[in-house]
Design a protein around this motif. Structure first.
Motif, PDB file in Angstrom:
ATOM      1  N   ALA A  59     -39.205  -6.168  -9.654  1.00  0.00           N
ATOM      2  CA  ALA A  59     -39.575  -6.807 -10.907  1.00  0.00           C
ATOM      3  C   ALA A  59     -39.093  -8.290 -10.775  1.00  0.00           C
ATOM      4  N   ARG A  60     -38.382  -8.618  -9.927  1.00  0.00           N
ATOM      5  CA  ARG A  60     -38.053  -9.865  -9.759  1.00  0.00           C
ATOM      6  C   ARG A  60     -39.049 -10.725  -8.879  1.00  0.00           C
ATOM      7  N   ASP A  61     -39.935  -9.704  -8.074  1.00  0.00           N
ATOM      8  CA  ASP A  61     -41.002 -10.337  -7.500  1.00  0.00           C
ATOM      9  C   ASP A  61     -42.459 -10.841  -8.246  1.00  0.00           C
ATOM     10  N   ILE A  62     -42.198 -10.713  -9.521  1.00  0.00           N
ATOM     11  CA  ILE A  62     -43.414 -10.964 -10.440  1.00  0.00           C
ATOM     12  C   ILE A  62     -43.001 -12.030 -11.203  1.00  0.00           C
ATOM     13  N   ARG A  63     -43.405 -13.242 -11.120  1.00  0.00           N
ATOM     14  CA  ARG A  63     -43.154 -14.403 -12.095  1.00  0.00           C
ATOM     15  C   ARG A  63     -44.311 -15.003 -12.593  1.00  0.00           C
ATOM     16  N   SER A  64     -45.519 -14.532 -12.463  1.00  0.00           N
ATOM     17  CA  SER A  64     -46.729 -14.653 -13.247  1.00  0.00           C
ATOM     18  C   SER A  64     -47.553 -13.686 -13.392  1.00  0.00           C
ATOM     19  N   LEU A  65     -48.666 -13.698 -13.890  1.00  0.00           N
ATOM     20  CA  LEU A  65     -49.584 -12.928 -14.120  1.00  0.00           C
ATOM     21  C   LEU A  65     -50.431 -12.579 -12.608  1.00  0.00           C
TER      22      LEU A  65
END
Length: 84
Positions: A59-65
């Motif tokens: 989840a930390r790898d996802i910072r944007s759409l």
């Protein structure tokens, strides 16, 4: 739309503040909601946690759409069938 049908349709928007946002504001809201939801999904869904772990994504790898579009693992129905 004829007036008699317009009265049955109800309000034009269910969530006017959201449905009338500018595209950049809507994308920012979607990214914020995704950032809140994703850790909960991965903590509560063993299937999704397994798929994301196998893909090497957290989840930390996802910072944007865009991160989500490019990094989130996709799957077909078979893993869902196997999990049930």
């Amino acid at each position: 739309m004829p007036e008699r049908l317009a009265s049955l349709a109800g309000p034009r928007y269910l969530e006017p503040a959201i449905e009338t946002m500018s595209p950049p504001a809507l994308r920012a809201l979607q990214a914020e909601k995704l950032e809140q939801l994703l850790p909960q999904v991965l903590a509560r869904s063993p299937l999704h946690a397994q798929l994301w772990t196998a893909a090497g994504v957290t989840a930390r790898d996802i910072r944007s759409l865009d991160d989500f579009r490019h990094r989130a693992p996709s799957f077909d129905r078979q893993p869902v069938r196997d999990a049930t």
